[in-house]
Design a protein around this motif. Structure first.
Motif, PDB file in Angstrom:
ATOM      1  N   ILE A 475      -2.578  20.453  50.633  1.00  0.00           N
ATOM      2  CA  ILE A 475      -2.825  19.491  51.706  1.00  0.00           C
ATOM      3  C   ILE A 475      -1.536  18.733  51.957  1.00  0.00           C
ATOM      4  O   ILE A 475      -0.868  18.301  51.017  1.00  0.00           O
ATOM      5  CB  ILE A 475      -3.961  18.522  51.310  1.00  0.00           C
ATOM      6  N   ASP A 478       0.514  13.281  56.419  1.00  0.00           N
ATOM      7  CA  ASP A 478       1.776  12.676  56.822  1.00  0.00           C
ATOM      8  C   ASP A 478       1.878  11.261  56.255  1.00  0.00           C
ATOM      9  O   ASP A 478       0.978  10.784  55.576  1.00  0.00           O
ATOM     10  CB  ASP A 478       1.961  12.717  58.340  1.00  0.00           C
ATOM     11  N   ILE A 480       1.626   8.348  57.354  1.00  0.00           N
ATOM     12  CA  ILE A 480       0.609   7.342  57.673  1.00  0.00           C
ATOM     13  C   ILE A 480      -0.666   7.581  56.862  1.00  0.00           C
ATOM     14  O   ILE A 480      -1.303   6.655  56.384  1.00  0.00           O
ATOM     15  CB  ILE A 480       0.301   7.361  59.193  1.00  0.00           C
ATOM     16  N   ASP A 481      -1.017   8.836  56.691  1.00  0.00           N
ATOM     17  CA  ASP A 481      -2.258   9.156  55.976  1.00  0.00           C
ATOM     18  C   ASP A 481      -2.109   9.179  54.463  1.00  0.00           C
ATOM     19  O   ASP A 481      -3.085   9.092  53.743  1.00  0.00           O
ATOM     20  CB  ASP A 481      -2.748  10.560  56.398  1.00  0.00           C
ATOM     21  N   ASP A 484      -3.826   6.727  51.697  1.00  0.00           N
ATOM     22  CA  ASP A 484      -5.282   6.765  51.721  1.00  0.00           C
ATOM     23  C   ASP A 484      -5.832   8.105  51.254  1.00  0.00           C
ATOM     24  O   ASP A 484      -6.762   8.180  50.468  1.00  0.00           O
ATOM     25  CB  ASP A 484      -5.739   6.554  53.168  1.00  0.00           C
ATOM     26  N   GLU A 485      -5.217   9.144  51.777  1.00  0.00           N
ATOM     27  CA  GLU A 485      -5.672  10.502  51.474  1.00  0.00           C
ATOM     28  C   GLU A 485      -5.601  10.740  49.962  1.00  0.00           C
ATOM     29  O   GLU A 485      -6.529  11.253  49.351  1.00  0.00           O
ATOM     30  CB  GLU A 485      -4.769  11.489  52.212  1.00  0.00           C
ATOM     31  N   ARG A 487      -5.312   8.425  47.524  1.00  0.00           N
ATOM     32  CA  ARG A 487      -6.182   7.510  46.771  1.00  0.00           C
ATOM     33  C   ARG A 487      -7.627   8.034  46.763  1.00  0.00           C
ATOM     34  O   ARG A 487      -8.274   8.107  45.717  1.00  0.00           O
ATOM     35  CB  ARG A 487      -6.166   6.118  47.411  1.00  0.00           C
ATOM     36  N   VAL A 488      -8.090   8.415  47.949  1.00  0.00           N
ATOM     37  CA  VAL A 488      -9.483   8.859  48.037  1.00  0.00           C
ATOM     38  C   VAL A 488      -9.688  10.155  47.257  1.00  0.00           C
ATOM     39  O   VAL A 488     -10.677  10.315  46.547  1.00  0.00           O
ATOM     40  CB  VAL A 488      -9.893   9.026  49.516  1.00  0.00           C
TER      41      VAL A 488
ATOM     42  N   LYS B  21      -1.711   3.742  62.340  1.00  0.00           N
ATOM     43  CA  LYS B  21      -2.545   4.910  62.053  1.00  0.00           C
ATOM     44  C   LYS B  21      -3.607   5.071  63.133  1.00  0.00           C
ATOM     45  O   LYS B  21      -3.818   6.161  63.672  1.00  0.00           O
ATOM     46  CB  LYS B  21      -3.202   4.722  60.669  1.00  0.00           C
ATOM     47  N   ARG B  24      -2.122   6.015  66.575  1.00  0.00           N
ATOM     48  CA  ARG B  24      -1.773   7.432  66.691  1.00  0.00           C
ATOM     49  C   ARG B  24      -3.016   8.289  66.874  1.00  0.00           C
ATOM     50  O   ARG B  24      -3.068   9.186  67.701  1.00  0.00           O
ATOM     51  CB  ARG B  24      -1.016   7.890  65.447  1.00  0.00           C
ATOM     52  N   VAL B 103     -12.810   3.221  51.776  1.00  0.00           N
ATOM     53  CA  VAL B 103     -13.811   4.206  51.375  1.00  0.00           C
ATOM     54  C   VAL B 103     -13.648   4.515  49.896  1.00  0.00           C
ATOM     55  O   VAL B 103     -12.565   4.903  49.472  1.00  0.00           O
ATOM     56  CB  VAL B 103     -13.627   5.521  52.153  1.00  0.00           C
ATOM     57  N   GLY B 105     -13.554   6.826  46.943  1.00  0.00           N
ATOM     58  CA  GLY B 105     -13.390   8.283  46.919  1.00  0.00           C
ATOM     59  C   GLY B 105     -14.654   9.007  46.517  1.00  0.00           C
ATOM     60  O   GLY B 105     -14.995  10.056  47.062  1.00  0.00           O
ATOM     61  N   ARG B 108     -16.847   9.421  49.548  1.00  0.00           N
ATOM     62  CA  ARG B 108     -16.193   9.723  50.803  1.00  0.00           C
ATOM     63  C   ARG B 108     -16.989  10.723  51.659  1.00  0.00           C
ATOM     64  O   ARG B 108     -17.250  10.487  52.834  1.00  0.00           O
ATOM     65  CB  ARG B 108     -14.816  10.312  50.520  1.00  0.00           C
ATOM     66  N   ARG B 169      -7.191  12.842  57.763  1.00  0.00           N
ATOM     67  CA  ARG B 169      -7.191  14.027  58.609  1.00  0.00           C
ATOM     68  C   ARG B 169      -8.605  14.536  58.883  1.00  0.00           C
ATOM     69  O   ARG B 169      -8.944  14.880  60.007  1.00  0.00           O
ATOM     70  CB  ARG B 169      -6.352  15.126  57.953  1.00  0.00           C
ATOM     71  N   ARG B 172     -10.150  12.559  61.535  1.00  0.00           N
ATOM     72  CA  ARG B 172      -9.681  12.882  62.887  1.00  0.00           C
ATOM     73  C   ARG B 172     -10.309  14.173  63.388  1.00  0.00           C
ATOM     74  O   ARG B 172     -10.682  14.300  64.546  1.00  0.00           O
ATOM     75  CB  ARG B 172      -8.151  12.983  62.897  1.00  0.00           C
TER      76      ARG B 172
END
Lengths: 560, 475
Positions: A475, A478, A480-481, A484-485, A487-488, B21, B24, B103, B105, B108, B169, B172
């Motif tokens: 994965i 970028d 910005i993500d 969070d990505e 951490r989650v 974020k 965008r 959130v 994890g 999620r 992602r 989105r």
């Protein structure tokens, strides 16, 4: 159930061995003797007594250390003879009371470590030409016979008493957990029906039949036993390609590290490795740092650097950190791996090692050691996530850590300005295979075997998009993500059932062909894990629980 | 900030101007939303000036700002109800812990699924209603339809905001997929059944806004309790808008009944008002049966381990969990329900947590009855004996243990043959559909005028007269 209360230490030295004697008096003839003499009252915990040359983790730690030291420090040794200092008993296997009073998690990690030690012994034989003989001058039962099975040849003393046995099934209602059954049929190629009989006879088999059934290579009268063993060891030593190894050996000094409480966890610090444990989140963070010096340009320079060469020290520290994690932080389910350093330097060191190991035994040993450390990561029952960010240096041998991971997250900088890159090196194409015999790249592309080959010779750093295309990255969020990505993903993983993850990861990591090694670990994590937790073994009336008590175990007779 | 994604074009209280974020994500999504609106929104009215309410802030004046606007220029905003300081999770296994502002994890995927399922209903209803404007009974009703439509659009924005801000992602991608599915499309249907049923006439529209939007109300009430604070705050604000939709439904049905009652009187108390161009009461009851039962399905199965785990984790509570209940773990308690299995009916106690769908459905059933009481008072006043009834919740179900069990509206289990034979008494037939449709062939665009089958409303909107030009059509 008791886990080890004090942290288990894996660092030792022959001077401090309690249970083994490394006898090098015949080293000039190429022979080392490892004599097992377990000190009953020196177990890692005080709630059991190591009678009858039975072992616990501490005994095996010494054995692993001895084999490792022979490989690095004693190039003259080409054969190891295993024997016992006890009368009438070679080794009675893992201590049953220790197993009975250990938590399930500890038991399985213990079995895993002992399996690794046995596999290292076999690796010393096949890769370094250090042959081993089990000189069974007494009964070899359970793990004792499994140690013998890990040797190249097994000789049993004929004295009316000495026998080999795997009494786990009939006596304890568990399996010979250190690969015993697998080695019986896969390595020694014992007939399956003979193996069936052998594995259900508690007292084992001795004499002529042991030889006929291939359980041992020969049975030798007591009077001739020692001489015959020495003679055979000499023959093996003489035939070994390691005879050409030019000294001197490389000493393995103790690693300088620290281990401190930090907040709700621990921080374990070495020169090239930092392991941070967050006990509350059940997450560990590993940072691997790249080389901070130039690679050796010659074998002499390599010897001058010795154990302080990054290629040695970083991997020794990594090995120590993984063992610490495995045994001392059983609750930590997820290891998050990062690196810091320069890609080119890692590649330069990999290339130096690759070119030296073609001709120099020591360089080859170093490469083999790196391979063992990476395999240790493969079989570690923790979720592994590698994070590739700014300043990381996942190249070559360190990229293997990423490839060993269950997932690889690489930050995507669309304008390619932050310099986040990965890089391949010769280390990715052969010297560091997994237990299934494939490289990690090959294991990654089972469906498209060509892809691993296509990457060979791809020099220079790869951007995140390149690495995604190359199939290295799972994965690529970028900037910005990213936070969070990641951490989650970490929180999500840490919340999953540890058993389900252990089983899932072990299954997914080893696609492709089966080998002795993958079978052993696969069966350990599936069969033994299951049997160990069944009431028939560890319930209130289970056989392991009842061992040594006056009553008989009671079984739930339903076949599962 | 871009021309389309800025604080002026997108009224908000989520600090959009400093949230890169979100900017965008919206920059990519907003043009697709507009394309979706132009393609699937009200057909034939996109250039009209419509007198609409726009929420420009969450305070009491700001959320109801009225003006003429072309629908594609509507300022869909992003609003969260004010933060409650030190809010704690107040039900389930995590009681007393601080609410999540990010959130967790661990939850999620579950949260994403909850939000996507809720979010999917919003554009779906716009799609279902896209042709209704062309048969509108008045400019007043036309405007109400559009008000409902743009606010469903805003509710989509609210859910998309959560997906964009908290789910990376995947979020989105899910937000994009919300614009890709189409109500009733066999290849890419909307997630829930009732949102794929056609809503082709105004009787259906009023029943939909009364019954189906009321399901929405209860789902939002349950989510407003959530320990995931952004979800709670978003849904709390959505509830203020949802109330208007149900008003449209309730008053719309009532005006039809009033008109039918007038026509019945004209016809000498004959129930056959069809000759006079009205909708007869039994037909109204059939539409009620249809939309009520489709909406009952939206609550899910009677016994649900998902519902239990949503509750346990603190993700979705009961409606008014904090206000109406004293015990919030819902552990060691049971719920008794009728169980129908293999042709046998029995009473069974199940764990309360597993019955959370049924608990919410109970609230919904009770709440649904209130409108019927009002409608029946109209009939009573007019001296008509007919009374509207909610059918049994076993009737005409497609989800849960009563799915496809032949049951009468009174709740009696009958044979499949009998059900098939009598179905036309209970549910709209093709003939009924054709009749209702025949009443609505010509739209009414004249100020203040009403179609023959519906009475005028008692008053206009926001102090305007009934004959106000609520929609400037084709001018």
């Amino acid at each position: 159930m008791i886990d080890v209360m004090d942290p288990v230490a894996f660092e030792t030295h022959p001077d401090r061995y309690k249970h083994w004697k490394l006898d090098l008096t015949d080293a000039s003839s190429g022979i080392a003797r490892l004599i097992m003499d377990v000190q009953e009252d020196h177990g890692l915990r005080s709630d059991y007594v190591l009678k009858q040359n039975s072992y616990d983790l501490g005994v095996d730690v010494e054995l692993a250390d001895a084999v490792q030291r022979i490989r690095f420090e004693h190039p003259e040794v080409r054969a190891i003879v295993f024997s016992s200092a006890k009368d009438r008993i070679f080794c009675s296997g893992a201590n049953i009371y220790m197993l009975g009073s250990s938590s399930h998690a500890f038991k399985v990690n213990f079995c895993k470590f002992t399996n690794e030690t046995r596999l290292y012994l076999e690796d010393a034989s096949s890769e370094s030409g250090i042959k081993s003989i089990a000189a069974l001058n007494g009964v070899a039962a359970g793990g004792g016979y499994e140690l013998a099975l890990a040797c190249d040849e097994i000789y049993l003393q004929e004295d009316g008493n000495s026998a080999v046995s795997l009494p786990e099934c009939p006596l304890l209602a568990v399996l010979p957990g250190t690969g015993g059954l697998t080695r019986l049929v896969d390595k020694r190629k014992v007939r399956r029906d003979h193996a069936d009989v052998f594995s259900t006879v508690a007292e084992g088999i001795k004499g002529k039949r042991a030889k006929e059934w291939r359980l041992v290579d020969d049975v030798i009268p007591r009077s001739k036993f020692n001489d015959t063993m020495t003679k055979r060891a000499k023959e093996l030593a003489d035939a070994s390609p390691r005879a050409k190894a030019k000294g001197p050996g490389m000493p393995l000094p103790p690693l300088a590290g620290s281990r401190d409480r930090q907040g709700a966890g621990w921080i374990i610090n070495f020169k090239y490795i930092t392991l941070k444990i967050d006990e509350k989140k059940r997450v560990a963070e590993l940072e691997v740092r790249g080389p901070d010096h130039d690679p050796p340009k010659s074998a002499d320079e390599m010897r001058k650097l010795g154990p302080s060469w990054w290629a040695v020290q970083a991997f020794r520290e990594l090995d120590a950190a993984m063992l610490d994690l495995r045994f001392n932080f059983l609750d930590v389910g997820l290891l998050v791996i990062r690196s810091k350093g320069e890609l080119e330097k890692v590649v330069a060191h990999d290339k130096a090692l690759a070119s030296l190991s073609g001709s120099d035994w020591l360089a080859k040993e170093i490469a083999l050691f790196q391979r063992r450390v990476l395999k240790r990561i493969d079989v570690t029952s923790r979720s592994l996530f590698t994070l590739i960010e700014e300043g990381s240096c996942f190249a070559g041998s360190l990229l293997e850590i990423a490839l060993a991971s269950d997932r690889v997250y690489m930050k995507d900088d669309e304008d390619n300005e932050s310099g986040i890159r990965v890089q391949l090196s010769p280390a990715n194409f052969g010297p560091l295979p997994m237990g299934n015999g494939l490289t990690r790249l090959q294991s990654r592309f089972l469906f498209e075997p060509k892809r691993a080959e296509e990457l060979r010779g791809r020099e220079g750093p790869m951007t995140t998009q390149d690495a995604v295309k190359a199939g290295i990255v799972t994965i690529a969020p970028d900037a910005i993500d990213w936070d969070d990505e990641v951490r989650v993903a970490i929180e999500e993983r840490a919340a999953m059932s540890p058993d389900a993850m252990t089983g899932m990861e072990a299954s997914l990591r080893y696609g492709g062909p089966e080998t002795l090694e993958t079978k052993i670990f696969g069966r350990l994590s599936a069969w033994q894990n299951w049997i160990f937790t069944r009431p028939n073994a560890t319930g209130a009336k289970g056989a392991l629980t009842m061992y040594g008590k006056p009553e008989r175990p009671e079984f739930d007779w339903r076949r599962a | 900030m871009s021309d389309v994604v800025n604080d002026t074009k997108i009224p908000n209280n989520v600090d959009l101007s400093s949230d890169k974020k979100l900017q965008r994500a919206l920059e990519a999504w907003q043009p697709n939303f507009i394309n979706w609106w132009l393609e699937m929104g009200p057909e034939g009215f996109q250039q009209d000036q419509v007198w609409l309410r726009t929420a420009i802030s969450v305070d009491s004046d700001g959320w109801a700002h009225f003006d003429y606007v072309k629908m594609p220029d509507y300022r869909w905003g992003i609003f969260l109800a004010d933060k409650v300081p030190d809010r704690k999770i107040h039900f389930g296994d995590n009681i007393g812990q601080p609410v999540w502002n990010e959130v967790p994890g661990e939850h999620r995927n579950t949260l994403r699924r909850l939000i996507v399922t809720q979010g999917d209903t919003e554009p779906a209803s716009v799609e279902q209603q896209r042709l209704l404007g062309q048969t509108c009974p008045s400019l007043y009703d036309l405007r109400n339809l559009f008000q409902v439509n743009v606010e469903e659009g805003r509710h989509l924005w609210a859910m998309v905001y959560l997906l964009h801000s908290y789910f990376g992602r995947d979020g989105r991608e899910e937000a994009e997929a919300l614009l890709q599915r189409r109500s009733g499309d066999p290849d890419k249907p909307r997630i829930l059944g009732a949102f794929n049923a056609p809503c082709e006439n105004w009787l259906s529209f009023f029943m939909f806004t009364y019954f189906t939007d009321r399901d929405g109300k209860y789902q939002l009430l349950a989510l407003a309790e959530s320990g995931f604070d952004p979800l709670s705050r978003t849904t709390r604000f959505m509830l203020t808008e949802e109330a208007h939709h149900m008003f449209v439904g309730e008053s719309g049905v009532q005006r039809i009944i009033e008109r039918t009652a007038q026509l019945m009187k004209q016809a000498g108390m004959s129930e056959d008002v069809r000759k006079l161009g009205g909708i007869d009461l039994p037909t109204i009851q059939k539409y009620l049966n249809l939309w009520y039962t489709l909406s009952l399905d939206l609550f899910g199965g009677e016994v649900s381990s998902n519902a239990a785990s949503f509750f346990a984790a603190g993700l979705k509570g009961r409606a008014f969990e904090e206000k109406n209940y004293t015990e919030h773990t819902a552990l060691n308690q049971s719920y008794t329900l009728d169980k129908y299995e293999a042709g046998k009916l029995s009473r069974e106690e199940i764990a309360l947590r597993n019955a959370m769908n049924e608990v919410l459905r109970d609230n919904y059933v009770e709440d649904s009855q209130r409108g019927l009481d009002k409608w029946n008072r109209v009939l009573e006043k007019e001296g008509i004996d007919f009374r509207f009834k909610l059918p049994s919740r076993r009737f005409h179900r497609h989800i849960g243990m009563w799915a496809d069990v032949p049951v009468t509206p009174a709740g009696e289990i009958i044979s499949r043959e009998e059900f098939e034979k009598r179905k036309s008494e209970w549910l709209p037939t093709a003939e009924d559909e054709a009749y209702v449709k025949s009443l609505m062939t010509t739209p009414v665009y004249e100020k203040g005028k009403m179609a023959n089958w519906i009475a005028p409303p008692a008053r206009g909107i926001k102090g305007q007269p009934v004959d106000y030009e609520y929609v400037r059509h084709n001018v």
